[in-house]
Write a protein that holds these residues in place. Sequence first.
Motif, PDB file in Angstrom:
ATOM      1  N   VAL A 267      -1.763  27.098  -0.954  1.00  0.00           N
ATOM      2  CA  VAL A 267      -2.530  27.775  -0.853  1.00  0.00           C
ATOM      3  C   VAL A 267      -3.527  28.347  -1.658  1.00  0.00           C
ATOM      4  N   ILE A 268      -4.119  27.938  -2.714  1.00  0.00           N
ATOM      5  CA  ILE A 268      -5.165  27.524  -3.369  1.00  0.00           C
ATOM      6  C   ILE A 268      -6.010  27.595  -2.050  1.00  0.00           C
ATOM      7  N   ALA A 269      -6.215  26.694  -1.299  1.00  0.00           N
ATOM      8  CA  ALA A 269      -7.499  26.563  -0.054  1.00  0.00           C
ATOM      9  C   ALA A 269      -7.454  27.464   0.710  1.00  0.00           C
ATOM     10  N   LEU A 270      -6.481  28.432   0.890  1.00  0.00           N
ATOM     11  CA  LEU A 270      -6.268  28.628   1.423  1.00  0.00           C
ATOM     12  C   LEU A 270      -7.084  30.725   1.188  1.00  0.00           C
ATOM     13  N   PHE A 271      -6.897  30.665  -0.419  1.00  0.00           N
ATOM     14  CA  PHE A 271      -7.836  31.552  -1.438  1.00  0.00           C
ATOM     15  C   PHE A 271      -8.736  31.002  -0.893  1.00  0.00           C
ATOM     16  N   LEU A 272      -9.836  30.180  -0.989  1.00  0.00           N
ATOM     17  CA  LEU A 272     -10.816  29.830  -1.006  1.00  0.00           C
ATOM     18  C   LEU A 272     -11.311  29.639  -0.114  1.00  0.00           C
ATOM     19  N   LEU A 273     -11.238  29.687   1.160  1.00  0.00           N
ATOM     20  CA  LEU A 273     -11.399  29.588   2.485  1.00  0.00           C
ATOM     21  C   LEU A 273     -12.081  31.299   2.156  1.00  0.00           C
ATOM     22  N   VAL A 274     -10.755  32.678   2.145  1.00  0.00           N
ATOM     23  CA  VAL A 274     -10.778  34.062   2.278  1.00  0.00           C
ATOM     24  C   VAL A 274     -11.798  34.520   1.968  1.00  0.00           C
ATOM     25  N   ALA A 275     -12.556  33.820   0.084  1.00  0.00           N
ATOM     26  CA  ALA A 275     -13.046  33.930  -1.269  1.00  0.00           C
ATOM     27  C   ALA A 275     -14.381  33.416   0.238  1.00  0.00           C
ATOM     28  N   LEU A 276     -14.680  32.598   0.610  1.00  0.00           N
ATOM     29  CA  LEU A 276     -16.344  31.675   1.280  1.00  0.00           C
ATOM     30  C   LEU A 276     -16.268  32.537   2.391  1.00  0.00           C
ATOM     31  N   GLY A 277     -15.415  34.251   2.996  1.00  0.00           N
ATOM     32  CA  GLY A 277     -15.588  35.002   3.872  1.00  0.00           C
ATOM     33  C   GLY A 277     -14.993  34.504   5.204  1.00  0.00           C
ATOM     34  N   ARG A 278     -14.427  33.152   5.254  1.00  0.00           N
ATOM     35  CA  ARG A 278     -13.886  32.507   6.174  1.00  0.00           C
ATOM     36  C   ARG A 278     -12.469  32.505   6.431  1.00  0.00           C
ATOM     37  N   VAL A 279     -12.350  33.493   6.792  1.00  0.00           N
ATOM     38  CA  VAL A 279     -10.303  34.234   7.111  1.00  0.00           C
ATOM     39  C   VAL A 279     -10.074  33.548   8.678  1.00  0.00           C
ATOM     40  N   PRO A 280      -9.490  32.954   8.005  1.00  0.00           N
ATOM     41  CA  PRO A 280      -8.071  32.212   9.071  1.00  0.00           C
ATOM     42  C   PRO A 280      -7.651  32.969   9.987  1.00  0.00           C
ATOM     43  N   PRO A 281      -7.820  32.849  11.471  1.00  0.00           N
ATOM     44  CA  PRO A 281      -6.695  34.279  12.270  1.00  0.00           C
ATOM     45  C   PRO A 281      -5.553  34.344  11.512  1.00  0.00           C
ATOM     46  N   GLY A 282      -5.039  33.129  11.072  1.00  0.00           N
ATOM     47  CA  GLY A 282      -3.427  33.582  10.997  1.00  0.00           C
ATOM     48  C   GLY A 282      -3.485  34.199   9.523  1.00  0.00           C
ATOM     49  N   LEU A 283      -4.069  34.974   9.110  1.00  0.00           N
ATOM     50  CA  LEU A 283      -4.196  35.245   7.922  1.00  0.00           C
ATOM     51  C   LEU A 283      -4.869  37.052   8.404  1.00  0.00           C
ATOM     52  N   GLU A 284      -4.825  37.419   9.644  1.00  0.00           N
ATOM     53  CA  GLU A 284      -5.155  38.692  10.298  1.00  0.00           C
ATOM     54  C   GLU A 284      -4.329  39.529  10.049  1.00  0.00           C
ATOM     55  N   PHE A 285      -4.432  40.428   9.558  1.00  0.00           N
ATOM     56  CA  PHE A 285      -3.638  41.684   9.598  1.00  0.00           C
ATOM     57  C   PHE A 285      -2.372  41.741  11.015  1.00  0.00           C
ATOM     58  N   ALA A 286      -2.542  41.780  11.972  1.00  0.00           N
ATOM     59  CA  ALA A 286      -1.254  41.969  13.318  1.00  0.00           C
ATOM     60  C   ALA A 286      -0.271  39.867  12.824  1.00  0.00           C
ATOM     61  N   ASN A 287      -1.055  39.018  12.429  1.00  0.00           N
ATOM     62  CA  ASN A 287      -0.739  37.735  12.348  1.00  0.00           C
ATOM     63  C   ASN A 287       0.610  37.725  11.551  1.00  0.00           C
ATOM     64  N   LEU A 288      -0.214  38.429  10.230  1.00  0.00           N
ATOM     65  CA  LEU A 288       0.345  38.017   9.013  1.00  0.00           C
ATOM     66  C   LEU A 288       1.190  39.139   8.700  1.00  0.00           C
TER      67      LEU A 288
END
Lengths: 134, 113, 248
Positions: B27-48
Amino acid sequence: MSRQPYVRPMPKASWYLGNARYRRYMLREVTCLLVGVYCALLIWALAALSSGSPERWGAFLAAQQNTAMVVFHALALVYYLVYMTFDWFKLAPKAMPVQFGEQKLPGSVIVIGHYVAWIAVTLFVLWLAGVLQT
Amino acid sequence: MSIARKSVVWGLFAAGGTLSAFLFPAVIALFLLVALGRVPPGLEFANLQAFAGHWVGKSALFLVIFLSLWHAAHRLRVVFHDFGVRRDKAVANAVYLVAAIGTVMTAFYLYRI
Amino acid sequence: MTLKTRQLELEVLRYDPEKDSEPHFQAYSVSCPEDWAILDALNYVKENLDTTLSYRWSCHMMVCGSCGMMVNGEPSLTCKTFIRDLPDKVRIEPLQNFPIERDLVVVLDDVMDKLQRAQPWIIRQDDPPPPDVEYNQPRAALYKFKQYTMCINCMCCYAACPQYGLDPSFIGPAALAMAHRYNLDSRDQGKSQRLDILADHDGVWDCSFVGACSEVCPKSVDPAAAIQQMKVDGAIEWWKQKLPGGKS
């Protein structure tokens, strides 16, 4: 002969300072603050998601994207791994010993099992989030 | 009575600790990716939305957040004690209340999705 | 062949209840052969330098459990703490978390009480047993609890436990390990009797799993493991009773 036992009370708020073992324990216990912070972030994310509007979700993502957050998450990740995850695995065999017949499974085997499961779980979550899809 | 209450409080703490020990690094790694501006496809609105809209995703999210919150609250109660705060009843009421509010919010938001 | 000797500075905490208002350190310089344990150095002091020094010891072979003391801040059996593993300056204090009776002797009344409260003996519901009955036990059942039988009541674990130090009403590591040892014994039927005492507010739940007790235990009893297992037991027991089809 008179008895007069001398009591050395433990300092209530600073008892852990002079002992490496106690300091490490306190560093472990305060990881609960990080768990709390990430639960709050997850709830915030759910709030944005449940609004049903892609714009609000986009605004949430945008709010996460700054250098301070990068630094915080990076430090939190290292601290959390060392003092929460790895400590939890280290102590797990004490709470759940496994015995086959007369043989007790060595604690190290149980710890290694935890690491293997953890790697699998982490890969699964990252795959779910689409990190591993190219 | 007190026996039962303490063992269930601790049981939830241990379950939440196990879940958060296993899951939160990711979870922390995912927040880190988001903070870096590299939002993974799974965290896009429709997918989530699709993930949290399915009952499996809903229950998983609820269980993880509820138990992790409980874990954090219970450990924080011990931390207060260890830092020398001896008003355990007040501390316990406060931390469990916050955890309960978080849990209700989680349930509410998940229900709305 | 003669053994190498080393000059050791012993700083020993002294307390005379009839003269002192508080303890103070006294230094002794002792020439120690490298194979000595700290207990040998203390015996040398007692026999040659200062006959007034009080401390407990008996067997000198890790069996009696009476020579537990703080050696450089670490709860230790002084008969198995060797000079060769220590620096030239060694600080010896009575076990932490216990009242000092005199010098290195501590008051153990409280833990003796607590060991009793754990009921560390086999409890049978068919007591007294019928004559000519043996309670057989397969080896696998013995190995379930064998490590917990190794406790020699040296009380190093109580000296290491901050929760006992902060709140002496906590029943503590050795007593809980003893209770767990009998709970795990296939011949015992007293688990529910012990649960009442041990699950109370000063029982297992006062333990926050610092783990220091197990790290200092000279007999590898691992009381911290016993306590966590009792917590898991308690939690499972609760669910068993509450879930549909449960016991109550």
